[in-house]
Scaffold this active site. Structure first.
Site, PDB file in Angstrom:
ATOM      1  N   SER A  17      -3.093 -22.231  -3.345  1.00 48.73           N
ATOM      2  CA  SER A  17      -2.441 -23.073  -4.332  1.00 48.73           C
ATOM      3  C   SER A  17      -1.161 -22.407  -4.864  1.00 48.73           C
ATOM      4  CB  SER A  17      -3.405 -23.330  -5.489  1.00 48.73           C
ATOM      5  OG  SER A  17      -3.846 -22.098  -6.013  1.00 48.73           O
ATOM      6  N   CYS A 191     -11.964 -16.041  -7.200  1.00 48.86           N
ATOM      7  CA  CYS A 191     -10.670 -16.712  -7.316  1.00 48.86           C
ATOM      8  C   CYS A 191      -9.662 -15.695  -6.804  1.00 48.86           C
ATOM      9  CB  CYS A 191     -10.402 -17.056  -8.779  1.00 48.86           C
ATOM     10  SG  CYS A 191      -8.706 -17.562  -9.091  1.00 48.86           S
TER      11      CYS A 191
HETATM   12  N1  DGL Z   1      -6.083 -19.872  -5.803  1.00 47.50           N
HETATM   13  C1  DGL Z   1      -7.039 -20.445  -6.713  1.00 47.50           C
HETATM   14  C2  DGL Z   1      -8.440 -20.028  -6.345  1.00 47.50           C
HETATM   15  O1  DGL Z   1      -8.657 -19.067  -5.626  1.00 47.50           O
HETATM   16  C3  DGL Z   1      -6.747 -20.039  -8.138  1.00 47.50           C
HETATM   17  C4  DGL Z   1      -5.529 -20.676  -8.734  1.00 47.50           C
HETATM   18  C5  DGL Z   1      -5.673 -22.167  -8.953  1.00 47.50           C
HETATM   19  O2  DGL Z   1      -6.390 -22.604  -9.855  1.00 47.50           O
HETATM   20  O3  DGL Z   1      -5.058 -22.868  -8.186  1.00 47.50           O
HETATM   21  O4  DGL Z   1      -9.371 -20.651  -6.772  1.00 47.50           O
END
Ligand code: DGL
Length: 279
Positions: A17, A191
């Site tokens: 993201s 995350c």
């Molecule tokens: N990259 C997202 C994850 O690993 C975290 C950032 C988001 O909320 O987009 O869940």
């Protein structure tokens, strides 16, 4: 070069993201130094962690369509939220290209790390609400106990660069209080931003609890997959040749490049902007 060699030399598509997936790209760079990478960070639409499954699925499909224009040989979903909510859609869109998410490797690593069978998972709201980690853990070891906790403030704190800050320490303790009361012995950093808070979390919770970073196991899994599909790149980078990494984002390329330079072991000069809504 024959067709098989050509295919082996193609890059791996890695997406997130936004910036957090760079922690996964970093492990791939360390563990599979001969592999080329095309990274896409959806910096215009981050965060995914508080969006609905439908939205994350739509975004993920667009990103896969874009990555396929870059002639890749495999896809790594370097985002826990997209891995949790959209893995089936990503596989469908990938149309036969191998796809790896971060959740299953992370769950497997936690099952191996825990001694007393009590695992904590910290992640975005969407990942926790999906129960994807507890389902993946219970599919391997049904007897284990799992407690999940959403830590939505961790992402903006990392993006703001406030990793070494009193306020961040307080927030970490406040979120982790409930998880620690559960007497866990392993904690999944579920995350992609959270490994950047690893040393703070370690300092605050002590040495007894194993910290599981799904990115390590994802890079190992990628290695196994490439080997089993005869897709490993075996031609080393020549001295003086630039690193075979290309970066794309949907917004704010400059900020991305600055952040990437603080996370990756290579110099990232720039990232190109992609109009991702058009894919
Ligand atoms: N990259 C997202 C994850 O690993 C975290 C950032 C988001 O909320 O987009 O869940």
């Amino acid at each position: 070069m024959n067709e098989a060699d050509m295919r082996r030399s193609l890059p791996i598509g890695v997406f997130d993201s936004g910036l957090g997936g760079l922690t996964v790209a970093r492990e791939i760079m360390r563990n599979l130094p001969m592999e080329k990478i095309v990274y896409f960070g959806d910096t215009a639409r981050v965060p995914y962690g508080n969006k609905s499954p439908k939205t994350v699925q739509r975004y993920s499909r667009q990103i896969v369509r874009f990555l396929k224009t870059q002639e890749i040989k495999a896809i790594v979903v370097a985002c826990n939220t997209a891995s949790a909510l959209a893995l089936d859609e990503i596989r469908e869109e990938a149309g036969g290209l191998p796809v790896i998410g971060v959740v299953e490797p992370g769950a497997r690593a936690a099952c191996e790390e825990t001694k007393r069978g009590r695992i904590g998972v910290i992640a975005t709201r969407a990942t926790i609400a999906s129960h994807v980690y507890s389902n993946a853990i219970h599919a391997i070891r049904p007897e284990l106990s799992v407690i999940g906790k959403a830590c939505p403030l961790f992402v903006p704190l990392v993006e703001e660069g406030w990793t070494h800050d009193k306020i961040t320490d307080e927030i970490i303790l406040r979120y982790l209080d409930e998880v620690l009361e559960y007497d866990i012995d392993a904690l999944i950093l579920g995350c992609t931003h959270y490994p950047l808070l690893r040393s703070e979390i370690r300092r605050l919770i002590g040495d007894e609890i194993r910290l599981v970073n799904p990115a390590y196991e994802t890079a190992n899994e990628l290695k196994r997959l490439l080997r089993s599909e005869a897709l490993e790149n075996d031609s080393p980078r020549m001295p003086g040749e630039p690193y075979p990494y290309r970066f794309f984002v949907s917004d704010d390329a400059e900020r991305f490049a600055g952040f990437a330079n603080s996370v990756l072991p290579v110099d990232v000069k720039s990232a190109r902007i992609v109009p991702i809504e058009e894919y």
